[in-house]
Motif scaffolding. Structure first.
Motif, PDB file in Angstrom:
ATOM      1  N   GLU A 221      72.028  75.682  42.707  1.00 17.21           N
ATOM      2  CA  GLU A 221      73.235  76.477  42.472  1.00 17.21           C
ATOM      3  C   GLU A 221      74.446  75.577  42.234  1.00 17.21           C
ATOM      4  O   GLU A 221      75.262  75.818  41.327  1.00 17.21           O
ATOM      5  CB  GLU A 221      73.493  77.387  43.675  1.00 17.21           C
ATOM      6  N   HIS A 224      74.315  73.921  38.840  1.00 18.13           N
ATOM      7  CA  HIS A 224      74.546  74.907  37.779  1.00 18.13           C
ATOM      8  C   HIS A 224      76.028  75.257  37.682  1.00 18.13           C
ATOM      9  O   HIS A 224      76.576  75.386  36.574  1.00 18.13           O
ATOM     10  CB  HIS A 224      73.722  76.169  38.049  1.00 18.13           C
ATOM     11  N   GLN A 228      78.270  74.811  34.363  1.00 18.60           N
ATOM     12  CA  GLN A 228      78.978  75.951  33.778  1.00 18.60           C
ATOM     13  C   GLN A 228      80.468  75.666  33.609  1.00 18.60           C
ATOM     14  O   GLN A 228      81.079  76.038  32.606  1.00 18.60           O
ATOM     15  CB  GLN A 228      78.797  77.191  34.657  1.00 18.60           C
ATOM     16  N   LEU A 249      67.333  70.165  31.894  1.00 13.89           N
ATOM     17  CA  LEU A 249      67.654  71.594  31.927  1.00 13.89           C
ATOM     18  C   LEU A 249      66.381  72.434  32.038  1.00 13.89           C
ATOM     19  O   LEU A 249      66.357  73.461  32.724  1.00 13.89           O
ATOM     20  CB  LEU A 249      68.444  71.985  30.684  1.00 13.89           C
ATOM     21  N   ASP A 256      63.957  77.441  38.802  1.00 15.58           N
ATOM     22  CA  ASP A 256      64.730  78.657  39.045  1.00 15.58           C
ATOM     23  C   ASP A 256      63.906  79.936  38.870  1.00 15.58           C
ATOM     24  O   ASP A 256      64.325  80.997  39.318  1.00 15.58           O
ATOM     25  CB  ASP A 256      65.941  78.669  38.096  1.00 15.58           C
ATOM     26  N   ILE A 280      68.308  80.411  34.496  1.00 15.85           N
ATOM     27  CA  ILE A 280      68.577  79.209  33.689  1.00 15.85           C
ATOM     28  C   ILE A 280      67.665  79.134  32.477  1.00 15.85           C
ATOM     29  O   ILE A 280      68.116  78.797  31.367  1.00 15.85           O
ATOM     30  CB  ILE A 280      68.420  77.944  34.569  1.00 15.85           C
ATOM     31  N   TYR A 284      69.494  79.047  28.893  1.00  9.11           N
ATOM     32  CA  TYR A 284      69.754  77.718  28.345  1.00  9.11           C
ATOM     33  C   TYR A 284      68.549  77.057  27.684  1.00  9.11           C
ATOM     34  O   TYR A 284      68.709  76.054  26.984  1.00  9.11           O
ATOM     35  CB  TYR A 284      70.268  76.784  29.455  1.00  9.11           C
TER      36      TYR A 284
END
Length: 477
Positions: A221, A224, A228, A249, A256, A280, A284
């Protein structure tokens, strides 16, 4: 009787004869018919290091090269050395001279040398636990020197990961784990932009947690949130994103996925979502057009991961049944088929948990995703275990063909084990599940959860709730 000569030629000195000091050669050597070696000054140790006398430790017989004697009485120095030695603080050598500046240099301590051995073991063996494909070249290993420059925490976390591969939590592992947490959190708090080194360190720390049931999704978290805040946009990776960053990624995206974790904690940033999953992979990593190839950590094709990422959103059983597969080795085909069937069981388990909630909108979604296949759980469990048994036997017969594929077997085995009604009627499946595990700490924890599920024999028992009762946050990677 001849006496030792202290001022004669080198030949007479060596033979301990009296020398008449005649130059350039003495008459005694001439009478005896031996070569006179002369009287020139000799520097006996050359570029070595003197071991005795006032030049001890020097690499040349010059006054300025003599290392200074440590201050204090000899017995006090010995006591201090004995006090520091158990703590790993005593240097291996204290009086080695720098060849460039002629100054004393303190070499590695015993603790540093031990850490170097652990790190080399990580590079040789431990790093192989991090992926499930036998790639010709690891994406991580050649980049480690550069990544260590970017992250102060990475080296310590690599050591902690290697120590974590033991089946038991040693005091040394716990010490390094605490240090790794402290260093990473401090580094993450200072990060203005998340460098690849810091991101790699965080993912390794998550790997330690998911293997040992320690909290790890909080780090996911945190990373991320930083990504972001610095413009990480939805959609597949931009063309400007490096190959290695795209790989990192994808690793975040796989970790995740809700189906690959057990007992995942709900964090404040996940409020408002239907689950603690960040999403995610879909946001992404999943592009509009299917991307081919195998994701190295999970060992699964990206097209299959796209289907897993839709569980709880828009994936139905039919998506799993319609998956066409991708070219791969026989061992990969066994693995992928087991995951495809386990995905169906995982989807059904998700729908059962949804029906137990009072949210009518979610219940309506689960109704629209009713299974379209007549394959019951017994058939699916049997087929999963058949593929896992075939994979186990193939790995035994051809151990070098795909040495790391066994790292990916946890998910289908564990999901099959959750079908407690089926296993209660087929004890041989329980035996097969115990046989297919490989004895790691992660295997032991997950198998203990399954054993508890089988013992209680309660179809309504949720394995996530059971894991949370034990304070476990596990991964199935």
């Amino acid at each position: 009787m001849s006496t030792r000569s202290y001022q004669g030629c080198w030949t007479c000195k060596r033979r301990r004869r009296r020398c008449d000091n005649t130059r350039p050669t003495c008459q005694g050597c001439a009478r005896r018919g031996v070569e006179c070696e002369g009287y020139e000054v000799r520097l006996r140790w050359g570029s070595g290091i003197a071991s005795r006398g006032r030049y001890t430790g020097a690499d040349k017989p010059l006054e300025e090269s003599v290392p200074p004697r440590p201050k204090g009485r000899q017995r006090d120095l010995i006591r201090e050395k004995m006090r520091l030695e158990p703590q790993g603080q005593i240097p291996v050598k204290l009086d080695v001279m720098s060849p460039e500046f002629g100054e004393p240099v303190c070499l590695k301590t015993a603790r540093e040398e031990e850490e170097e051995v652990i790190f080399n073991e990580f590079l040789k063996n431990g790093i192989n636990v991090l992926h499930s494909t036998t790639a010709r070249e690891s994406m991580l290993q050649p980049r480690l020197p550069q990544l260590r420059e970017e992250s102060d925490a990475l080296y310590t976390i690599c050591l902690t990961f290697q120590l974590s591969l033991s089946n038991h939590h040693s005091s040394q592992f716990l010490e390094y784990f605490d240090t790794s947490l402290r260093k990473f959190r401090s580094e993450l708090a200072r990060s203005t932009s998340l460098l690849d080194g810091t991101l790699t360190a965080g993912l390794l720390l998550c790997s330690i947690g998911l293997m040992h049931g320690l909290p790890w999704t909080m780090h996911l978290e945190g990373m991320h949130n930083i990504l972001q805040s610095h413009g990480l946009s939805d959609g597949a990776s931009d063309s400007g994103t490096s190959t290695f960053r795209s790989h990192l990624l994808e690793v975040m995206g796989v970790m995740d996925l809700p189906c690959f974790s057990i007992g995942r904690q709900t964090h404040p940033s996940s409020i408002g979502r239907q689950s603690s999953c960040i999403g995610i992979w879909r946001r992404y990593c999943q592009s509009a057009t299917p991307r081919r190839g195998v994701e190295p950590v999970s060992g699964l094709p990206r097209t299959l991961l796209d289907i897993f990422a839709g569980i709880g959103i828009d994936t139905t059983e039919q998506h799993f049944w319609d998956w066409a597969g991708e070219p791969g080795s026989f061992l990969q085909c066994y693995l992928w088929e087991a995951h495809r069937l386990a995905g169906i069981l995982s989807l059904r388990r998700h729908l059962r948990s949804v029906r137990n909630k009072d949210d009518h909108e979610i219940c309506d979604l689960s109704t629209r995703q009713e299974p379209n296949s007549c394959a019951d759980a017994t058939v699916l469990v049997t087929r999963i275990m058949a593929n896992m048994d075939a994979l186990r036997l193939a790995c035994t017969e051809r151990p070098t063909e795909d040495a790391f594929i066994k790292n990916a077997v946890l998910f289908p085995i564990f999901v099959a084990g959750l079908e407690i009604t089926v296993l209660a009627e087929n004890p041989q499946c329980q035996k097969a599940i115990r046989t297919c595990t490989f004895g790691s700490r992660q295997d032991e924890i997950l198998l203990s959860l399954l054993e508890e599920m089988w013992r209680r024999n309660d179809p309504d028992l949720n394995v996530d709730d059971l894991a949370r009762e034990r304070g476990l946050e596990m991964g199935l990677l």
